[in-house]
Write an enzyme that holds these catalytic residues in place. Structure first.
Site, PDB file in Angstrom:
ATOM      1  N   LYS A 137       3.843   2.361  -4.783  1.00 44.28           N
ATOM      2  CA  LYS A 137       3.169   3.526  -4.202  1.00 44.28           C
ATOM      3  C   LYS A 137       2.752   3.243  -2.765  1.00 44.28           C
ATOM      4  CE  LYS A 137      -1.254   4.829  -4.086  1.00 44.28           C
ATOM      5  NZ  LYS A 137      -2.628   5.176  -4.534  1.00 44.28           N
ATOM      6  N   GLU A 178       3.476   9.272  -1.390  1.00 40.31           N
ATOM      7  CA  GLU A 178       2.202   9.981  -1.521  1.00 40.31           C
ATOM      8  C   GLU A 178       1.670  10.446  -0.171  1.00 40.31           C
ATOM      9  OE1 GLU A 178      -1.095   7.761  -3.180  1.00 40.31           O
ATOM     10  OE2 GLU A 178      -2.362   9.528  -3.274  1.00 40.31           O
ATOM     11  N   LYS A 220       4.053  12.240  -4.924  1.00 40.33           N
ATOM     12  CA  LYS A 220       2.655  12.344  -5.367  1.00 40.33           C
ATOM     13  C   LYS A 220       1.886  13.159  -4.333  1.00 40.33           C
ATOM     14  CE  LYS A 220      -1.337   9.505  -6.582  1.00 40.33           C
ATOM     15  NZ  LYS A 220      -1.783   8.456  -7.482  1.00 40.33           N
TER      16      LYS A 220
HETATM   17  P1  13P Z   1      -7.238  10.164  -7.017  1.00 44.01           P
HETATM   18  O1  13P Z   1      -6.634  10.844  -8.216  1.00 44.01           O
HETATM   19  O2  13P Z   1      -8.627   9.669  -7.256  1.00 44.01           O
HETATM   20  O3  13P Z   1      -7.099  10.990  -5.771  1.00 44.01           O
HETATM   21  O4  13P Z   1      -6.415   8.830  -6.785  1.00 44.01           O
HETATM   22  C1  13P Z   1      -5.040   8.895  -6.806  1.00 44.01           C
HETATM   23  C2  13P Z   1      -4.478   7.900  -5.892  1.00 44.01           C
HETATM   24  O5  13P Z   1      -3.649   7.112  -6.278  1.00 44.01           O
HETATM   25  C3  13P Z   1      -4.915   7.902  -4.478  1.00 44.01           C
HETATM   26  O6  13P Z   1      -4.040   7.106  -3.730  1.00 44.01           O
END
Ligand code: 13P
Length: 352
Positions: A137, A178, A220
């Site tokens: 990620k 993400e 994401k």
């Molecule tokens: P949250 O669901 O708390 O936003 O965290 C997800 C995440 O991986 C942030 O990088």
């Protein structure tokens, strides 16, 4: 090609109907902030105990197909000596790893940020793979105001996300891309929608330039939602409709799956929104959860750092995972919030 089949089998293991991801990859400073809310010191032993609690939750694999870990956790072991990634894998939960090294101010762009961590990434991925990680990620962050994010920030973060994704795929590691459009601030849902659309267009343009295979990556994103400080919050159905509309305009159908972050929504809001999104009818991608806070908040509150609370904390995790699994199939009902604990023990054939 071996890398292709490796990537495909990881995608298949993650994108199971009604399952989502647990984001347990808080960096040192972030986990310290979370622990502070329950008066627990953030030291290595407490972090190990916390993450062991999460990964050893009996039955979690019914609802969660992957877990995002922080580098430290990859090397930690449960009390009986089992490495934590293998504890997850034994439940059918694929271990993944956060590989970015956080954000800094973007030069010549006041108020904007850029994520770092590309240097040496290919080498680190080899090490993480040997420790059991099969996906990765990278989080890019976009602050929102009337003028932010700047064009420069949108372009620079897209470029880094795409370079990261390409490096991962070459290493046989599935990238989760993400781009987080923050909920902090008083911006309207219109502004959030506009920023999300611009960000996702740029991200997919960069992914194309870097020859990233869309079938072998996961997205994401944030949901389309007004800033937390804006008094005019949209209804659940409007958040769902606006989110699906932006994704439809920007995300190619070839992408293997979309796993939302919770971004500061309450656990109940995050479940209700995901459910409404899935009730809008079939889309080209699985639409599920990759929640951090929305899965862990009630679990932390139940645990409070005490060994005698582990079981009740694990029940709280199982409850949220089960409700989000229902939401990923469009079968969540707010009334299940009260009854979820008993239902979570029902046999698979009794579940919706
Ligand atoms: P949250 O669901 O708390 O936003 O965290 C997800 C995440 O991986 C942030 O990088």
């Amino acid at each position: 090609m071996q890398t292709d089949s490796e990537l495909q089998s990881t995608i298949d293991a993650i994108t199971q109907d009604g399952k989502g991801l647990l984001a347990a990859d808080e960096s040192g400073p972030t986990i310290a902030k979370r622990f502070k809310t329950i008066d627990v010191e953030s030291n290595e032993e407490n972090r190990r105990a916390w993450r062991t609690l999460l990964l050893s939750t009996p039955g979690l694999g019914q609802y969660v197909s992957g877990v995002i870990l922080y580098e430290e956790t990859l090397g930690q072991r449960a009390d009986d000596g089992e490495p934590l990634p293998s504890l997850a894998a034994r439940q059918g939960i694929v271990p993944g790893i956060k590989v970015d090294s956080g954000k800094i101010a973007l030069a010549h762009a006041p108020g904007d940020e850029i994520t770092q961590g590309l240097d040496g990434l290919a080498g680190r991925l080899e090490k993480y793979k040997a420790q059991g990680a099969r996906f990765a990620k990278w989080r890019a962050v976009y602050n929102v105001s009337d003028t932010l994010p700047s064009r420069l920030a949108v372009q620079a973060n897209a470029e880094s996300l795409a370079r990261y994704a390409a490096i991962c795929q070459e290493a046989g590691v599935v990238p989760i891309v993400e781009p987080e459009v923050l909920m902090d601030g008083d911006h309207s849902i219109d502004r959030c929608s506009h920023v999300n659309e611009a960000v996702l267009h740029e991200v997919f343009d960069a992914l194309h330039r870097h020859a990233v295979v869309l079938e072998h990556m996961l997205l994401k994103p944030s949901m389309v939602i007004a800033g937390k400080a804006n008094k005019q919050q949209a209804s659940v159905s409007e958040v769902a409709a606006r989110t699906v509309s932006v994704l439809g305009r920007t995300v190619p159908p070839a992408v293997a799956g979309i796993y939302f972050l919770s971004g500061g929504q309450t656990p109940e809001e995050a479940s209700a929104h995901l459910d409404a999104i899935n009730r809008m009818g079939r889309r080209p991608w699985p639409l599920s959860f990759s929640y951090g806070r929305a899965l862990q908040e009630p679990v932390l509150a139940a645990w409070r750092g005490k060994a005698e609370n582990v079981e009740v904390a694990q029940q709280a995790l199982l409850k949220r995972a089960r409700l989000n699994s229902a939401a990923a199939r469009g079968c969540y009902a707010a009334k299940d919030e009260a009854s979820a604990l008993s239902v979570s023990r029902a046999s698979p054939s009794e579940r919706p």
